[in-house]
Motif scaffolding. Structure first.
Motif, PDB file in Angstrom:
ATOM      1  N   ARG A   5       0.863  -1.183   0.000  1.00  0.00           N
ATOM      2  CA  ARG A   5       0.000   0.000   0.000  1.00  0.00           C
ATOM      3  C   ARG A   5       0.892   1.223   0.000  1.00  0.00           C
ATOM      4  O   ARG A   5       1.691   1.425   0.910  1.00  0.00           O
ATOM      5  N   LEU A   6       0.785   2.040  -1.026  1.00  0.00           N
ATOM      6  CA  LEU A   6       1.663   3.187  -1.204  1.00  0.00           C
ATOM      7  C   LEU A   6       1.571   4.136  -0.011  1.00  0.00           C
ATOM      8  O   LEU A   6       0.477   4.501   0.424  1.00  0.00           O
ATOM      9  N   GLY A   7       2.713   4.515   0.536  1.00  0.00           N
ATOM     10  CA  GLY A   7       2.752   5.445   1.652  1.00  0.00           C
ATOM     11  C   GLY A   7       2.574   4.805   3.005  1.00  0.00           C
ATOM     12  O   GLY A   7       2.689   5.476   4.030  1.00  0.00           O
ATOM     13  N   SER A   8       2.311   3.508   3.048  1.00  0.00           N
ATOM     14  CA  SER A   8       2.127   2.828   4.324  1.00  0.00           C
ATOM     15  C   SER A   8       3.473   2.582   4.985  1.00  0.00           C
ATOM     16  O   SER A   8       4.405   2.102   4.333  1.00  0.00           O
ATOM     17  N   PRO A   9       3.620   2.894   6.280  1.00  0.00           N
ATOM     18  CA  PRO A   9       4.901   2.632   6.942  1.00  0.00           C
ATOM     19  C   PRO A   9       5.243   1.151   6.978  1.00  0.00           C
ATOM     20  O   PRO A   9       6.416   0.780   6.941  1.00  0.00           O
ATOM     21  N   GLU A  10       4.225   0.282   7.027  1.00  0.00           N
ATOM     22  CA  GLU A  10       4.493  -1.147   7.041  1.00  0.00           C
ATOM     23  C   GLU A  10       5.112  -1.611   5.729  1.00  0.00           C
ATOM     24  O   GLU A  10       5.862  -2.593   5.693  1.00  0.00           O
ATOM     25  N   ALA A  11       4.804  -0.904   4.624  1.00  0.00           N
ATOM     26  CA  ALA A  11       5.323  -1.316   3.320  1.00  0.00           C
ATOM     27  C   ALA A  11       6.836  -1.256   3.257  1.00  0.00           C
ATOM     28  O   ALA A  11       7.459  -1.928   2.434  1.00  0.00           O
ATOM     29  N   MET A  12       7.448  -0.458   4.137  1.00  0.00           N
ATOM     30  CA  MET A  12       8.900  -0.341   4.117  1.00  0.00           C
ATOM     31  C   MET A  12       9.585  -1.671   4.428  1.00  0.00           C
ATOM     32  O   MET A  12      10.754  -1.871   4.121  1.00  0.00           O
ATOM     33  N   GLY A  13       8.851  -2.595   5.030  1.00  0.00           N
ATOM     34  CA  GLY A  13       9.428  -3.892   5.350  1.00  0.00           C
ATOM     35  C   GLY A  13       9.341  -4.896   4.216  1.00  0.00           C
ATOM     36  O   GLY A  13       9.907  -5.983   4.315  1.00  0.00           O
ATOM     37  N   PHE A  14       8.630  -4.554   3.137  1.00  0.00           N
ATOM     38  CA  PHE A  14       8.503  -5.482   2.025  1.00  0.00           C
ATOM     39  C   PHE A  14       9.829  -5.642   1.289  1.00  0.00           C
ATOM     40  O   PHE A  14      10.696  -4.779   1.330  1.00  0.00           O
ATOM     41  N   GLU A  15       9.941  -6.763   0.574  1.00  0.00           N
ATOM     42  CA  GLU A  15      11.218  -7.131  -0.038  1.00  0.00           C
ATOM     43  C   GLU A  15      11.727  -6.097  -1.037  1.00  0.00           C
ATOM     44  O   GLU A  15      12.932  -5.861  -1.125  1.00  0.00           O
ATOM     45  N   THR A  16      10.831  -5.497  -1.800  1.00  0.00           N
ATOM     46  CA  THR A  16      11.270  -4.518  -2.798  1.00  0.00           C
ATOM     47  C   THR A  16      12.004  -3.362  -2.144  1.00  0.00           C
ATOM     48  O   THR A  16      13.102  -2.974  -2.573  1.00  0.00           O
ATOM     49  N   TYR A  17      11.424  -2.781  -1.098  1.00  0.00           N
ATOM     50  CA  TYR A  17      12.050  -1.647  -0.433  1.00  0.00           C
ATOM     51  C   TYR A  17      13.376  -2.062   0.203  1.00  0.00           C
ATOM     52  O   TYR A  17      14.357  -1.308   0.165  1.00  0.00           O
ATOM     53  N   ALA A  67      15.385  -4.450  -0.806  1.00  0.00           N
ATOM     54  CA  ALA A  67      16.379  -4.666  -1.858  1.00  0.00           C
ATOM     55  C   ALA A  67      17.021  -3.352  -2.291  1.00  0.00           C
ATOM     56  O   ALA A  67      18.239  -3.281  -2.525  1.00  0.00           O
ATOM     57  N   PHE A  68      16.214  -2.298  -2.381  1.00  0.00           N
ATOM     58  CA  PHE A  68      16.758  -0.998  -2.768  1.00  0.00           C
ATOM     59  C   PHE A  68      17.604  -0.405  -1.637  1.00  0.00           C
ATOM     60  O   PHE A  68      18.711   0.096  -1.868  1.00  0.00           O
ATOM     61  N   ARG A  69      17.094  -0.462  -0.440  1.00  0.00           N
ATOM     62  CA  ARG A  69      17.775   0.192   0.678  1.00  0.00           C
ATOM     63  C   ARG A  69      19.081  -0.491   1.055  1.00  0.00           C
ATOM     64  O   ARG A  69      20.010   0.144   1.548  1.00  0.00           O
ATOM     65  N   GLU A  70      19.168  -1.796   0.824  1.00  0.00           N
ATOM     66  CA  GLU A  70      20.419  -2.493   1.090  1.00  0.00           C
ATOM     67  C   GLU A  70      21.541  -2.013   0.185  1.00  0.00           C
ATOM     68  O   GLU A  70      22.716  -2.243   0.468  1.00  0.00           O
ATOM     69  N   ARG A  71      21.181  -1.357  -0.905  1.00  0.00           N
ATOM     70  CA  ARG A  71      22.168  -0.787  -1.814  1.00  0.00           C
ATOM     71  C   ARG A  71      22.213   0.735  -1.724  1.00  0.00           C
ATOM     72  O   ARG A  71      22.738   1.406  -2.597  1.00  0.00           O
ATOM     73  N   GLY A  72      21.642   1.264  -0.657  1.00  0.00           N
ATOM     74  CA  GLY A  72      21.676   2.700  -0.428  1.00  0.00           C
ATOM     75  C   GLY A  72      20.801   3.492  -1.363  1.00  0.00           C
ATOM     76  O   GLY A  72      21.049   4.687  -1.582  1.00  0.00           O
ATOM     77  N   LEU A  73      19.752   2.870  -1.900  1.00  0.00           N
ATOM     78  CA  LEU A  73      18.870   3.521  -2.861  1.00  0.00           C
ATOM     79  C   LEU A  73      17.448   3.579  -2.320  1.00  0.00           C
ATOM     80  O   LEU A  73      17.072   2.818  -1.425  1.00  0.00           O
ATOM     81  N   GLU A  74      16.659   4.471  -2.865  1.00  0.00           N
ATOM     82  CA  GLU A  74      15.260   4.611  -2.476  1.00  0.00           C
ATOM     83  C   GLU A  74      14.411   4.507  -3.740  1.00  0.00           C
ATOM     84  O   GLU A  74      14.589   5.271  -4.690  1.00  0.00           O
ATOM     85  N   PRO A  75      13.482   3.543  -3.815  1.00  0.00           N
ATOM     86  CA  PRO A  75      12.665   3.435  -5.021  1.00  0.00           C
ATOM     87  C   PRO A  75      11.708   4.609  -5.155  1.00  0.00           C
ATOM     88  O   PRO A  75      11.145   5.078  -4.172  1.00  0.00           O
ATOM     89  N   ASN A  76      11.534   5.067  -6.379  1.00  0.00           N
ATOM     90  CA  ASN A  76      10.546   6.113  -6.659  1.00  0.00           C
ATOM     91  C   ASN A  76       9.206   5.427  -6.895  1.00  0.00           C
ATOM     92  O   ASN A  76       8.772   5.243  -8.030  1.00  0.00           O
ATOM     93  N   ALA A  77       8.565   5.021  -5.788  1.00  0.00           N
ATOM     94  CA  ALA A  77       7.312   4.257  -5.879  1.00  0.00           C
ATOM     95  C   ALA A  77       6.167   5.190  -6.255  1.00  0.00           C
ATOM     96  O   ALA A  77       5.899   6.168  -5.558  1.00  0.00           O
TER      97      ALA A  77
END
Length: 314
Positions: free
Chosen positions: A203-215, A217-227
């Motif tokens: 769910r876009l903008g949901s704080p819980e969504a930050m725990g999903f695999e996509t986010y 994967a990006f953050r482990e490489r120091g990146l932030e997805p433009n969701a």
């Protein structure tokens, strides 16, 4: 003094208050009146000889003694569930109703074969399927709406939920054939995908969504997805990509179980991807039908394209 004639329902009420944060919420979860839950906890405190909750705080919080007792109480209930499972084998075939929660792609790739085998080999057990998104499954499990659920292991479930890992699957990038990513070799790098608007699961903008695999994967490489959009339905994600709204990033089964006509699905270069497990609440013992279903899930063939996980791989 905690005596051997202590009632187990006191422990169930106590742990449910711990997990929900209030006596009223606990009463709803275990289908008891709030006064009855309060009586159970008060009786347990009398037996323990010490306060178990700090009632001056909201939500109510455990005292140090309460935290220690909660740990032992969970162990006792798990051991009781194990003893009941062992005895069920001597009583003959389990029978009754069990409710299975599942998220969309597992419902397509794993559940039909499971239900077919249960109907053929365990006809005395009726399995009711309840489909929800990942985060909605947590609420359904806590409320007793489902007995067992198939759920991704990220974001983690609550403290009163036990999990046994089942499989791991890769993350997939979905894009149009004419997208610039089509010129790059597979697997696609996270850095390359991060240059474009992304459509994700959740769910876009949901704080819980930050725990999903996509986010992650990006953050482990120091990146932030433009969701730019998010959905829990694989076919919706692919349709949004097909319409040119962005690049989709989702799990392998979501793509494998959807109509990918008009888009291209390619591996994302991440080592782990999505891990899926079978989950259940530890606040009360599993029923014999639920334990039977749990065993069947554990020995079932995993979906094509996934890798089996073992219990040590939490």
């Amino acid at each position: 003094m905690l005596r051997t004639d202590l009632r187990l329902e006191w422990l169930v009420s106590f742990l449910t208050v711990v997990d929900t944060g209030s006596f009223s919420a606990a009463a709803e979860v275990i289908h008891r009146s709030q006064p009855r839950v309060s009586v159970h906890v008060a009786a347990l405190e009398r037996e323990a000889g010490v306060p178990l909750f700090d009632r001056d705080r909201r939500p109510v919080s455990l005292t140090d003694a309460g935290a220690v007792l909660a740990e032992h109480a969970r162990t006792l209930l798990r051991q009781l569930a194990g003893a009941e499972a062992a005895m069920a084998g001597f009583r003959g075939e389990a029978r009754g109703v069990v409710t299975l929660g599942s998220y969309p792609s597992a419902s397509v790739a794993f559940v039909p074969q499971l239900l077919e085998r249960m109907a053929r080999t365990r006809p005395a057990i009726k399995v009711i399927l309840v489909e929800r998104s990942t985060l909605e499954l947590d609420g359904a499990l806590a409320a007793g709406e489902v007995n067992i659920c198939l759920r991704p292991m990220a974001p983690p479930a609550g403290p009163s939920v036990e999990c046994r890992p089942l499989w791991r699957e890769g993350l997939i990038v979905v894009h149009r054939p004419d997208h610039p990513l089509a010129r790059l070799p597979e697997p696609l790098s996270v850095a390359d995908v991060a240059e474009y608007p992304v459509i994700t699961i959740g769910r876009l903008g949901s704080p819980e969504a930050m725990g999903f695999e996509t986010y992650r994967a990006f953050r482990e490489r120091g990146l932030e997805p433009n969701a730019v959009q998010a959905t829990n339905q694989p076919q919706t994600l692919i349709s949004l990509v097909r319409s040119g709204l962005g690049v989709g990033v989702t799990n392998l089964l979501a793509v494998a179980t959807a109509d990918t006509n008009g888009v291209v699905a390619r591996l994302l270069d991440v080592p782990c991807g999505r891990r899926v497990g079978v989950h259940w609440s530890t606040t009360s013992p599993l029923t014999p039908p639920a334990r039977t279903l749990l065993r069947e899930i554990e020995v079932s063939d995993i979906p094509v394209g996934t890798t089996r996980l073992h219990r040590s791989m939490h």
